[in-house]
Design a protein around this motif. Structure first.
Motif, short mmCIF file in Angstrom:
data_model
loop_
_atom_site.label_atom_id
_atom_site.label_comp_id
_atom_site.label_asym_id
_atom_site.label_seq_id
_atom_site.Cartn_x
_atom_site.Cartn_y
_atom_site.Cartn_z
N GLU A 131 0.84 -1.20 0.00
CA GLU A 131 0.00 0.00 0.00
C GLU A 131 0.88 1.25 0.00
O GLU A 131 0.93 1.99 0.99
CB GLU A 131 -0.93 -0.02 1.21
CG GLU A 131 -2.12 0.91 1.07
CD GLU A 131 -3.07 0.79 2.27
OE1 GLU A 131 -4.16 0.22 2.09
OE2 GLU A 131 -2.70 1.25 3.36
N PRO A 132 1.59 1.53 -1.10
CA PRO A 132 2.52 2.67 -1.14
C PRO A 132 1.84 4.03 -1.03
O PRO A 132 2.49 5.00 -0.62
CB PRO A 132 3.22 2.50 -2.49
CG PRO A 132 2.28 1.66 -3.31
CD PRO A 132 1.62 0.74 -2.35
N LEU A 133 0.56 4.12 -1.39
CA LEU A 133 -0.12 5.41 -1.33
C LEU A 133 -0.11 5.99 0.07
O LEU A 133 0.16 7.18 0.27
CB LEU A 133 -1.57 5.27 -1.82
CG LEU A 133 -2.43 6.54 -1.73
CD1 LEU A 133 -1.83 7.68 -2.53
CD2 LEU A 133 -3.86 6.24 -2.17
N GLY A 134 -0.41 5.18 1.08
CA GLY A 134 -0.42 5.67 2.46
C GLY A 134 0.93 6.20 2.90
O GLY A 134 1.01 7.23 3.57
N LEU A 135 1.99 5.51 2.50
CA LEU A 135 3.34 5.96 2.84
C LEU A 135 3.65 7.29 2.18
O LEU A 135 4.23 8.19 2.81
CB LEU A 135 4.37 4.92 2.43
CG LEU A 135 4.19 3.49 2.96
CD1 LEU A 135 5.38 2.64 2.56
CD2 LEU A 135 3.99 3.49 4.47
N ALA A 136 3.27 7.43 0.92
CA ALA A 136 3.53 8.68 0.19
C ALA A 136 2.77 9.85 0.82
O ALA A 136 3.31 10.96 0.97
CB ALA A 136 3.14 8.51 -1.27
N LEU A 137 1.53 9.61 1.21
CA LEU A 137 0.73 10.67 1.83
C LEU A 137 1.32 11.09 3.17
O LEU A 137 1.34 12.28 3.52
CB LEU A 137 -0.72 10.19 2.01
CG LEU A 137 -1.53 10.02 0.72
CD1 LEU A 137 -2.86 9.34 1.01
CD2 LEU A 137 -1.76 11.38 0.05
N PHE A 138 1.80 10.11 3.93
CA PHE A 138 2.39 10.44 5.23
C PHE A 138 3.66 11.25 5.05
O PHE A 138 3.90 12.23 5.78
CB PHE A 138 2.67 9.18 6.04
CG PHE A 138 3.09 9.45 7.45
CD1 PHE A 138 2.15 9.69 8.44
CD2 PHE A 138 4.43 9.50 7.80
CE1 PHE A 138 2.53 9.97 9.74
CE2 PHE A 138 4.83 9.77 9.10
CZ PHE A 138 3.88 10.01 10.07
N GLN A 139 4.49 10.85 4.11
CA GLN A 139 5.74 11.58 3.89
C GLN A 139 5.48 12.99 3.35
O GLN A 139 6.23 13.92 3.65
CB GLN A 139 6.63 10.77 2.94
CG GLN A 139 7.16 9.51 3.64
CD GLN A 139 7.94 8.59 2.73
OE1 GLN A 139 9.15 8.45 2.88
NE2 GLN A 139 7.27 7.95 1.78
N ARG A 140 4.41 13.17 2.59
CA ARG A 140 4.02 14.51 2.16
C ARG A 140 3.63 15.36 3.37
O ARG A 140 3.96 16.54 3.45
CB ARG A 140 2.85 14.42 1.19
CG ARG A 140 2.43 15.76 0.59
CD ARG A 140 1.17 15.60 -0.25
NE ARG A 140 1.32 14.55 -1.26
CZ ARG A 140 0.31 14.08 -1.99
NH1 ARG A 140 -0.92 14.55 -1.80
NH2 ARG A 140 0.51 13.15 -2.88
N MET A 141 2.93 14.74 4.33
CA MET A 141 2.56 15.44 5.55
C MET A 141 3.80 15.84 6.35
O MET A 141 3.86 16.94 6.93
CB MET A 141 1.64 14.55 6.40
CG MET A 141 1.10 15.19 7.68
SD MET A 141 2.26 15.14 9.06
CE MET A 141 2.47 13.38 9.26
N LEU A 142 4.81 14.97 6.38
CA LEU A 142 6.04 15.28 7.09
C LEU A 142 6.71 16.53 6.50
O LEU A 142 7.18 17.40 7.24
CB LEU A 142 7.02 14.10 7.02
CG LEU A 142 6.65 12.83 7.81
CD1 LEU A 142 7.75 11.79 7.64
CD2 LEU A 142 6.43 13.14 9.28
N ARG A 143 6.77 16.59 5.19
CA ARG A 143 7.38 17.75 4.54
C ARG A 143 6.59 19.03 4.82
O ARG A 143 7.17 20.09 5.08
CB ARG A 143 7.50 17.51 3.04
CG ARG A 143 8.49 16.41 2.67
CD ARG A 143 8.75 16.39 1.18
NE ARG A 143 7.55 16.04 0.42
CZ ARG A 143 7.22 14.80 0.08
NH1 ARG A 143 7.99 13.78 0.45
NH2 ARG A 143 6.14 14.54 -0.63
N LYS A 144 5.28 18.92 4.80
CA LYS A 144 4.41 20.07 5.02
C LYS A 144 4.56 20.62 6.43
O LYS A 144 4.47 21.84 6.65
CB LYS A 144 2.96 19.68 4.76
CG LYS A 144 1.96 20.81 4.96
CD LYS A 144 0.55 20.33 4.68
CE LYS A 144 -0.47 21.44 4.91
NZ LYS A 144 -1.86 20.96 4.66
#
Length: 311
Positions: free
Chosen positions: A276-289
């Motif tokens: 489920e790579p989508l969840g990981l990508a969304l979380f990492q986007r949140m980290l950057r934000k």
């Protein structure tokens, strides 16, 4: 006795990784200010799994002197503690088909808890995700508190990845709360939720829970007091069976790949098993934000037990 016999029977078929553990059973007793919930034999020594009812942490002790007690007496003995408080509340969360159990903390504190599911998968652990989380929080929180929900089948097929996670703990990068996610994590994409995951016909919930605890212990992991249903799917019957084992079912209000958002007190859910790579990508986007707030400790990553004890 039925718990012991079930595990003894299954042990004949699941020889890995249970070779060193025998006579595993549900066992309640009081030891000073802590509650014993399991008992077993390992390398000729009697071992016990205990929970601190104030901070919800577990530990393993051996050769202590205790007397068995009924679960009802354990409830009375620890009724004023956060653990029994949470357990009593859980009894009223058993009615949902999906996401029954603890889903968030009623907290105004800035931050959330990150839970990472390791369901059975042929793909390797997404180590880069853990490394990014460590890097993002190492200034504000080290070791970084994470919750990993783990299955026996994943452990059996991913020994190198499990060793890598344990090494991250050893060197002080991570502080992991290990959560039972069932042994086999049964799933059939052709079946409806009402007859899928642990609700699939023929599933023995008791075996799924206790066999996975033994697998965790055999792999050097101390099971926490939490249990996460595969797919977050349950019904009242199996939910109450998990409660009767002294465990607290753990849901989520922020399964990122399903479009749910992170809020204060959220129990966030992602999968790092490659599926489920989508969840990981969304979380990492949140980290950057939120990079600035993370570094200034305005946006915290909470240990799951610390978060929930603030309810």
């Amino acid at each position: 006795m039925k718990y012991f016999l079930t595990c003894l029977f299954l042990g004949l078929f699941f020889t890995y990784p249970l070779a060193q553990i025998s006579q595993y059973e549900v066992f309640f007793a009081q030891y000073h200010n802590e509650l014993v919930i399991r008992k077993w034999k390992e390398s000729g020594t009697t071992q016990y799994l205990l929970i601190n009812p104030e901070n919800l942490k577990t530990q393993v002790l051996n050769n202590i002197e205790v007397q068995p007690m009924e679960w009802s007496n354990a409830i009375n003995a620890f009724e004023k503690t956060p653990y029994i408080h949470d357990w009593q509340i859980e009894k009223h969360r058993d009615y949902e088909l999906q996401d029954a159990g603890i889903t968030k903390a009623d907290s105004t504190l800035k931050g959330f808890s990150l839970t990472i599911d390791l369901c059975p998968s042929s793909k390797p652990l997404t180590r880069s995700f853990f490394q990014n989380v460590i890097k993002s929080f190492e200034i504000s929180e080290r070791p970084v508190p994470l919750t990993v929900t783990i299955t026996g089948v994943w452990m059996q097929k991913h020994q190198d990845d499990l060793s890598w996670l344990k090494q991250q703990e050893k060197v002080g990068n991570l502080r992991i709360t290990w959560v039972n996610h069932s042994y086999t994590h049964r799933y059939d994409p052709k079946l409806p939720l009402t007859n899928n995951f642990l609700l699939e016909h023929g599933t023995n919930i008791l075996s799924e829970v206790l066999l996975n605890e033994q697998a965790m212990l055999s792999n050097g992991l101390v099971p926490s007091i939490y249990f996460r249903f595969p797919g977050l799917v349950s019904d009242k019957s199996i939910f109450d069976e998990v409660l009767a084992l002294g465990l607290l079912p753990l849901g989520s209000d922020a399964w990122l790949a399903k479009g749910e958002s992170i809020r204060n007190g959220s129990v966030v859910l992602v999968h790092a098993n490659g599926n489920e790579p989508l969840g990981l990508a969304l979380f990492q986007r949140m980290l950057r934000k939120n990079e600035g707030d993370i570094k200034s400790k305005k946006w915290l990553l909470w240990d799951i037990s610390n978060l929930l004890s603030k309810e």
